[in-house]
Design a protein around this motif. Sequence first.
Motif, PDB file in Angstrom:
ATOM      1  N   TRP A  87       8.028  11.387   6.748  1.00 34.41           N
ATOM      2  CA  TRP A  87       7.548  10.657   7.929  1.00 34.41           C
ATOM      3  C   TRP A  87       8.729  10.215   8.792  1.00 34.41           C
ATOM      4  O   TRP A  87       8.711  10.368  10.021  1.00 34.41           O
ATOM      5  CB  TRP A  87       6.746   9.431   7.492  1.00 34.41           C
ATOM      6  CG  TRP A  87       6.314   8.564   8.628  1.00 34.41           C
ATOM      7  CD1 TRP A  87       5.172   8.688   9.368  1.00 34.41           C
ATOM      8  CD2 TRP A  87       7.026   7.436   9.166  1.00 34.41           C
ATOM      9  NE1 TRP A  87       5.129   7.713  10.339  1.00 34.41           N
ATOM     10  CE2 TRP A  87       6.248   6.937  10.239  1.00 34.41           C
ATOM     11  CE3 TRP A  87       8.230   6.804   8.848  1.00 34.41           C
ATOM     12  CZ2 TRP A  87       6.649   5.824  10.987  1.00 34.41           C
ATOM     13  CZ3 TRP A  87       8.632   5.709   9.597  1.00 34.41           C
ATOM     14  CH2 TRP A  87       7.848   5.228  10.656  1.00 34.41           C
ATOM     15  N   ALA A 122       6.667  -0.901   7.956  1.00 31.00           N
ATOM     16  CA  ALA A 122       5.567  -0.690   7.021  1.00 31.00           C
ATOM     17  C   ALA A 122       5.871   0.432   6.026  1.00 31.00           C
ATOM     18  O   ALA A 122       5.416   0.394   4.874  1.00 31.00           O
ATOM     19  CB  ALA A 122       4.286  -0.377   7.789  1.00 31.00           C
ATOM     20  N   ARG A 123       6.626   1.414   6.445  1.00 28.80           N
ATOM     21  CA  ARG A 123       6.931   2.563   5.585  1.00 28.80           C
ATOM     22  C   ARG A 123       8.190   2.354   4.742  1.00 28.80           C
ATOM     23  O   ARG A 123       8.323   2.939   3.659  1.00 28.80           O
ATOM     24  CB  ARG A 123       7.134   3.804   6.455  1.00 28.80           C
ATOM     25  CG  ARG A 123       5.858   4.330   7.078  1.00 28.80           C
ATOM     26  CD  ARG A 123       5.184   5.305   6.142  1.00 28.80           C
ATOM     27  NE  ARG A 123       4.133   6.050   6.789  1.00 28.80           N
ATOM     28  CZ  ARG A 123       3.538   7.113   6.252  1.00 28.80           C
ATOM     29  NH1 ARG A 123       3.919   7.557   5.062  1.00 28.80           N
ATOM     30  NH2 ARG A 123       2.568   7.733   6.882  1.00 28.80           N
ATOM     31  N   ASP A 136       7.393   9.264   2.619  1.00 29.17           N
ATOM     32  CA  ASP A 136       7.934   8.370   3.639  1.00 29.17           C
ATOM     33  C   ASP A 136       9.206   8.946   4.261  1.00 29.17           C
ATOM     34  O   ASP A 136       9.468   8.756   5.449  1.00 29.17           O
ATOM     35  CB  ASP A 136       8.212   6.994   3.039  1.00 29.17           C
ATOM     36  CG  ASP A 136       6.943   6.277   2.632  1.00 29.17           C
ATOM     37  OD1 ASP A 136       5.919   6.463   3.317  1.00 29.17           O
ATOM     38  OD2 ASP A 136       6.963   5.550   1.619  1.00 29.17           O
ATOM     39  N   MET A 194       9.735  11.117  12.714  1.00 28.18           N
ATOM     40  CA  MET A 194       9.879  10.061  13.718  1.00 28.18           C
ATOM     41  C   MET A 194      11.159  10.203  14.532  1.00 28.18           C
ATOM     42  O   MET A 194      11.285   9.602  15.610  1.00 28.18           O
ATOM     43  CB  MET A 194       9.836   8.684  13.052  1.00 28.18           C
ATOM     44  CG  MET A 194       8.448   8.273  12.598  1.00 28.18           C
ATOM     45  SD  MET A 194       7.265   8.084  13.958  1.00 28.18           S
ATOM     46  CE  MET A 194       7.808   6.507  14.639  1.00 28.18           C
ATOM     47  N   ARG A 243       7.214  -1.883  13.879  1.00 27.36           N
ATOM     48  CA  ARG A 243       6.259  -2.232  12.814  1.00 27.36           C
ATOM     49  C   ARG A 243       5.951  -1.020  11.949  1.00 27.36           C
ATOM     50  O   ARG A 243       5.788  -1.139  10.730  1.00 27.36           O
ATOM     51  CB  ARG A 243       4.965  -2.787  13.407  1.00 27.36           C
ATOM     52  CG  ARG A 243       5.101  -4.144  14.068  1.00 27.36           C
ATOM     53  CD  ARG A 243       3.748  -4.865  14.154  1.00 27.36           C
ATOM     54  NE  ARG A 243       2.677  -4.000  14.589  1.00 27.36           N
ATOM     55  CZ  ARG A 243       2.283  -3.837  15.857  1.00 27.36           C
ATOM     56  NH1 ARG A 243       2.941  -4.470  16.822  1.00 27.36           N
ATOM     57  NH2 ARG A 243       1.282  -3.037  16.160  1.00 27.36           N
ATOM     58  N   ARG A 244       5.873   0.146  12.555  1.00 23.89           N
ATOM     59  CA  ARG A 244       5.594   1.354  11.790  1.00 23.89           C
ATOM     60  C   ARG A 244       6.737   1.670  10.829  1.00 23.89           C
ATOM     61  O   ARG A 244       6.511   2.048   9.675  1.00 23.89           O
ATOM     62  CB  ARG A 244       5.339   2.531  12.733  1.00 23.89           C
ATOM     63  CG  ARG A 244       4.033   2.394  13.528  1.00 23.89           C
ATOM     64  CD  ARG A 244       3.764   3.630  14.363  1.00 23.89           C
ATOM     65  NE  ARG A 244       3.483   4.800  13.522  1.00 23.89           N
ATOM     66  CZ  ARG A 244       3.232   6.015  14.004  1.00 23.89           C
ATOM     67  NH1 ARG A 244       3.245   6.212  15.319  1.00 23.89           N
ATOM     68  NH2 ARG A 244       2.980   7.017  13.191  1.00 23.89           N
ATOM     69  N   TYR A 245       7.968   1.526  11.294  1.00 25.33           N
ATOM     70  CA  TYR A 245       9.115   1.732  10.412  1.00 25.33           C
ATOM     71  C   TYR A 245       9.115   0.708   9.274  1.00 25.33           C
ATOM     72  O   TYR A 245       9.355   1.049   8.110  1.00 25.33           O
ATOM     73  CB  TYR A 245      10.418   1.625  11.202  1.00 25.33           C
ATOM     74  CG  TYR A 245      10.875   2.921  11.826  1.00 25.33           C
ATOM     75  CD1 TYR A 245      11.772   3.749  11.168  1.00 25.33           C
ATOM     76  CD2 TYR A 245      10.417   3.311  13.081  1.00 25.33           C
ATOM     77  CE1 TYR A 245      12.208   4.943  11.742  1.00 25.33           C
ATOM     78  CE2 TYR A 245      10.849   4.498  13.667  1.00 25.33           C
ATOM     79  CZ  TYR A 245      11.737   5.316  12.991  1.00 25.33           C
ATOM     80  OH  TYR A 245      12.156   6.484  13.567  1.00 25.33           O
ATOM     81  N   ARG A 302       5.331  -2.027  18.261  1.00 24.99           N
ATOM     82  CA  ARG A 302       4.574  -1.104  17.418  1.00 24.99           C
ATOM     83  C   ARG A 302       5.473  -0.118  16.674  1.00 24.99           C
ATOM     84  O   ARG A 302       5.297   0.112  15.476  1.00 24.99           O
ATOM     85  CB  ARG A 302       3.562  -0.340  18.280  1.00 24.99           C
ATOM     86  CG  ARG A 302       2.715   0.667  17.499  1.00 24.99           C
ATOM     87  CD  ARG A 302       1.573   1.189  18.352  1.00 24.99           C
ATOM     88  NE  ARG A 302       0.817   2.212  17.648  1.00 24.99           N
ATOM     89  CZ  ARG A 302       1.000   3.531  17.806  1.00 24.99           C
ATOM     90  NH1 ARG A 302       1.897   3.952  18.673  1.00 24.99           N
ATOM     91  NH2 ARG A 302       0.284   4.399  17.130  1.00 24.99           N
ATOM     92  N   VAL A 303       6.465   0.455  17.356  1.00 27.62           N
ATOM     93  CA  VAL A 303       7.308   1.451  16.706  1.00 27.62           C
ATOM     94  C   VAL A 303       8.113   0.821  15.576  1.00 27.62           C
ATOM     95  O   VAL A 303       8.253   1.415  14.493  1.00 27.62           O
ATOM     96  CB  VAL A 303       8.227   2.152  17.734  1.00 27.62           C
ATOM     97  CG1 VAL A 303       9.161   1.173  18.423  1.00 27.62           C
ATOM     98  CG2 VAL A 303       9.021   3.276  17.063  1.00 27.62           C
TER      99      VAL A 303
END
Length: 248
Positions: free
Chosen positions: A32, A100-101, A29, A36, A96-98, A93-94
Motif C-alpha cells: 500500500w 492508520a496503516r 501495508d 501511495m 490519517r491514511r498513512y 486525510r492523506v
Amino acid sequence: MSNLPDSPSRSGAIQTVSLSFFRFSRGIDRLWALTMMGAARFMLPRVPGIGFWKLLGSGTGEGFTPIPNTGVYAILAVWPDAATARAQTKGARVFRRYLARASESWTLFLSPTSVRGQWSGAAPFEITTPADKGPLAALTRATVRPRKALQFWRRVPDISAVIGADRNVAFKTGLGEVPLLHQVTFSIWPDSQSMAEFARRDGPHARAIAAVRGGDWFREELYARFRVIGEQGTWGGTSPLDHIKEEQ
C-alpha cells in the motif's frame, strides 16, 4: 513526546517544516505504501495550508544504501506556521491514511535557520529563526549526475559509518525521491557546535565534499539547517531526541 516549544515566536506565525516518518511492518501495508508514492501526489496538493512537499522513500539499513527499504517512507511538507503543521499532519486525510496503516510513525517539526541551493528548481525554505540553542537538524538534497552515480555511492558507506560513530548524532537517515539519482540525507545534532565540528573534521565526509566540489557530481543541490521545535510519535519505540536530553 518532546516538550520542545512549537516555535521561538509567541504568535507561531513562522514557516514550519514537517518531516514525517512511517514504518510499515506487514507485507500488505508495504505494498500500500509503495502505491501511495504515486497516489499521494494527487492528495497532498489538496491539503489546506500545505506549500512545498515531497514523498520520500528510504534505503536499507540506516537508509544510506541504493537498495530501497520497502518498510519505511517519509513525507516532507512546508507549512505557514507550527499550528497548521501539527493540525494537518494529524488531521488531513492523506496523513490519517498513512497513520492508520503504519506500525509506527514519528513527525519532526522544524524551523529553518539557514538554506543554500534549490530543490526541484524551487527555494522551498525561508529562514525564519536564528540557530540559537537546542537540537539542530541538517538536511542535504542532491540530484546526482548519472555518470557520477557510481562514484557517489562508493563514498556513501564510509560517510555513514563516520556519522554513526559520532556520539553526538541523535538520528540519521538516508532518503530519496528517485533511487540512485535523487538523494536526501538528514541528521539531528544537539547543537551547532557539534554539527560544525563534524563538518570540519578530516575524514570520509570532508574528502567527499572536496570531491563533489571538484568533480561536478550534482546537477542540483540544497543544504539546509533547522531548529528542531517539536515532535509527535516515536521511532524505534522511543524518541531519538531522548539521546540529546540525556546528554544535557
